[in-house]
Design an enzyme around this catalytic site. Structure first.
Site, PDB file in Angstrom:
ATOM      1  N   HIS A  35       0.826  -1.229   0.000  1.00 11.37           N
ATOM      2  CA  HIS A  35       0.000   0.000   0.000  1.00 11.37           C
ATOM      3  C   HIS A  35       0.853   1.270   0.000  1.00 11.37           C
ATOM      4  CE1 HIS A  35      -3.989  -1.866   0.365  1.00 11.37           C
ATOM      5  NE2 HIS A  35      -3.338  -2.807   1.024  1.00 11.37           N
ATOM      6  N   THR A  36       2.122   1.098  -0.264  1.00 11.20           N
ATOM      7  CA  THR A  36       3.002   2.267  -0.340  1.00 11.20           C
ATOM      8  C   THR A  36       2.991   2.879  -1.738  1.00 11.20           C
ATOM      9  OG1 THR A  36       4.710   0.627  -0.669  1.00 11.20           O
ATOM     10  CG2 THR A  36       4.651   1.673   1.476  1.00 11.20           C
ATOM     11  N   GLY A 121      -7.854 -14.115  -7.054  1.00 13.75           N
ATOM     12  CA  GLY A 121      -8.198 -13.596  -5.727  1.00 13.75           C
ATOM     13  C   GLY A 121      -7.179 -13.983  -4.665  1.00 13.75           C
ATOM     14  N   ALA A 122      -5.955 -14.307  -5.067  1.00 14.95           N
ATOM     15  CA  ALA A 122      -4.946 -14.737  -4.096  1.00 14.95           C
ATOM     16  C   ALA A 122      -3.960 -13.624  -3.774  1.00 14.95           C
ATOM     17  CB  ALA A 122      -4.206 -15.963  -4.628  1.00 14.95           C
ATOM     18  N   SER A 126      -3.508 -11.495 -10.672  1.00 18.74           N
ATOM     19  CA  SER A 126      -3.950 -12.119 -11.923  1.00 18.74           C
ATOM     20  C   SER A 126      -4.467 -11.052 -12.883  1.00 18.74           C
ATOM     21  CB  SER A 126      -5.038 -13.153 -11.640  1.00 18.74           C
ATOM     22  OG  SER A 126      -6.030 -12.600 -10.817  1.00 18.74           O
ATOM     23  N   ASP A 171       1.650  -3.557  -9.345  1.00 21.96           N
ATOM     24  CA  ASP A 171       1.371  -4.860  -9.957  1.00 21.96           C
ATOM     25  C   ASP A 171       1.686  -4.842 -11.449  1.00 21.96           C
ATOM     26  OD1 ASP A 171       0.398  -5.152  -7.449  1.00 21.96           O
ATOM     27  OD2 ASP A 171      -1.698  -5.366  -8.027  1.00 21.96           O
TER      28      ASP A 171
HETATM   29  C1  GLA Z   1      -2.997  -4.171  -4.898  1.00 22.83           C
HETATM   30  C2  GLA Z   1      -2.821  -2.955  -5.808  1.00 22.83           C
HETATM   31  C3  GLA Z   1      -1.400  -2.425  -5.760  1.00 22.83           C
HETATM   32  C4  GLA Z   1      -0.926  -2.214  -4.325  1.00 22.83           C
HETATM   33  C5  GLA Z   1      -1.231  -3.445  -3.488  1.00 22.83           C
HETATM   34  C6  GLA Z   1      -0.909  -3.240  -2.036  1.00 22.83           C
HETATM   35  O1  GLA Z   1      -2.261  -5.247  -5.368  1.00 22.83           O
HETATM   36  O2  GLA Z   1      -3.146  -3.290  -7.137  1.00 22.83           O
HETATM   37  O3  GLA Z   1      -1.304  -1.237  -6.498  1.00 22.83           O
HETATM   38  O4  GLA Z   1      -1.484  -1.067  -3.769  1.00 22.83           O
HETATM   39  O5  GLA Z   1      -2.577  -3.845  -3.590  1.00 22.83           O
HETATM   40  O6  GLA Z   1       0.443  -3.059  -1.857  1.00 22.83           O
END
Ligand code: GLA
Length: 380
Positions: A35-36, A121-122, A126, A171
């Protein structure tokens, strides 16, 4: 991946004929830095050996035809905004087409078949794997000239504009830029990044994921609320992002923000420090510190950021009791996997114990995957 490639090719030929090109993109893990990304901070992901494979061929038709092998379902859609398909899985592909077009890409319709082996959903992205596969493929097939960062942004904007998740860039970045054997430390404010060769096995450690099988779904979820909390806290600090704020800064505005926003920001400030600690620790092969920070992240995500759940807390407690070096929830949260740094000699006993204890409590066995750090988006 090889089996999937053969299957996708064969099915493409059966449904749409010859002449397709194959592309693939991976899911990701994240060692630390959760979440950074949308706070302008650091993340530390790597691509994995599980992902999406697609066979694609441009056509002269008015409609794209895309067949999802896993769903055994075809979606058809045109390339203008009003032609958004019904099926929610197809929004990811339609969104990518639209975002490529918005960036000047002159694309046409196409036929495609795709399949994936990233557990859904893991918390292993995906959806980013799907976005990157199509972004990379369309860019290549139509010579759109978008660079890799822009391809990652195509995926991120797809999430924002077509799937309802105000995600950060981690991601899609990991899925596009992944490199075999390397983690990547990305500064989400400057977008500077560095590859970190990562080979825990050389030091007697293994990384494994334990899937709680609690399915997370970030769409319309509290994920977007977390982001809003951080934005409010940053605003109270007079900053664009929480990146760079200290606890003293935050305490200075405590009265101006809600207790909830305060807790969210406290987690983010701690997490920023932890990512840097982990990078430094890795440079001196200090896996014990890496593991400690992972536990700290977990409990921060559980108590302050409140994105864990009972099952994930339980997995981490079992890991701790088994002497696992580090364990924490991975990804956006609300379900999915824990990522675990385990000493080779504790690996078997941990796997056995976590499976029996979890099953005894929740009536279902968690799934366990070894992490293999692999390459990013590519033509096959
Ligand atoms: C999800 C979001 C990412 C990131 C993470 C938490 O995967 O798609 O952008 O914020 O949560 O680190």
């Amino acid at each position: 991946m090889k089996d999937m490639q053969a299957q996708v090719s064969r099915l493409f030929e059966e449904r749409y004929g010859e002449g397709a090109t194959l592309y693939a993109s991976p899911g990701r893990i994240n060692l630390i830095g959760e979440h950074t990304d949308y706070n302008g901070g650091f993340v530390f992901p790597g691509a994995v050996d599980k992902g999406i494979v697609a066979a694609i061929r441009p056509t002269r038709a008015e409609q794209c035809r895309v067949y999802a092998l896993d769903m055994q379902e075809e979606a058809t859609f045109g390339l203008s905004e009003e032609q958004k398909p019904q099926a929610s899985w197809a929004h990811y592909i339609f969104g990518v087409c639209r975002e490529v077009q918005k960036r000047g890409g002159q694309i046409g319709c196409f036929d495609a078949v795709f399949a994936g082996n990233v557990p859904l959903g893991a918390g292993m992205s995906s959806s980013a794997a799907l976005e990157s596969t199509f972004a990379f493929a369309l860019n290549d097939l139509y010579g759109c000239g978008l660079d890799k960062f822009e391809l990652a942004r195509v995926g991120q904007s797809t999430e924002h504009n077509y799937c309802g998740v105000k995600c950060g860039i981690m991601d899609q970045f990991a899925s596009v830029f992944g490199k075999q054997g390397c983690l990547m430390r990305l500064d989400c404010r400057s977008m500077e990044f560095a590859y970190f060769p990562f080979n825990p096995a050389a030091h007697g450690y293994r990384l494994l994921l334990v899937n709680s099988r609690v399915k997370h779904q970030l769409t319309g979820s509290p994920y977007n609320d977390r982001r809003l909390s951080c934005e409010r806290a940053a605003k109270a600090l007079g900053q664009e992002f929480l990146r760079g704020a200290t606890m003293a800064d935050l305490d200075g505005v405590r009265e101006q923000i809600s207790e909830e926003d305060y807790k969210r920001a406290r987690y983010i400030i701690g997490e920023e420090r932890r990512v840097l600690d982990v990078c430094e620790a890795l440079e001196r092969d200090d896996y014990e510190t890496v593991g400690q920070r992972m536990y700290e992240t977990h409990w921060g995500m559980s108590h302050d950021y409140e994105v864990s759940c009972e099952e994930l807390d339980f997995l981490v407690e079992v890991a701790e009791a088994c002497g696992v070096t580090g364990s924490r929830i991975m990804g956006g949260g609300f379900g999915g996997c824990t990522i675990n740094l385990v000493k080779e000699d504790r690996y078997d006993s941990f796997v056995a114990k976590v499976q029996t204890e979890f099953e005894a409590r929740y009536g279902i066995q968690p799934l366990v995957y070894d992490v293999v750090i692999s390459d990013g988006a590519r033509k096959l």
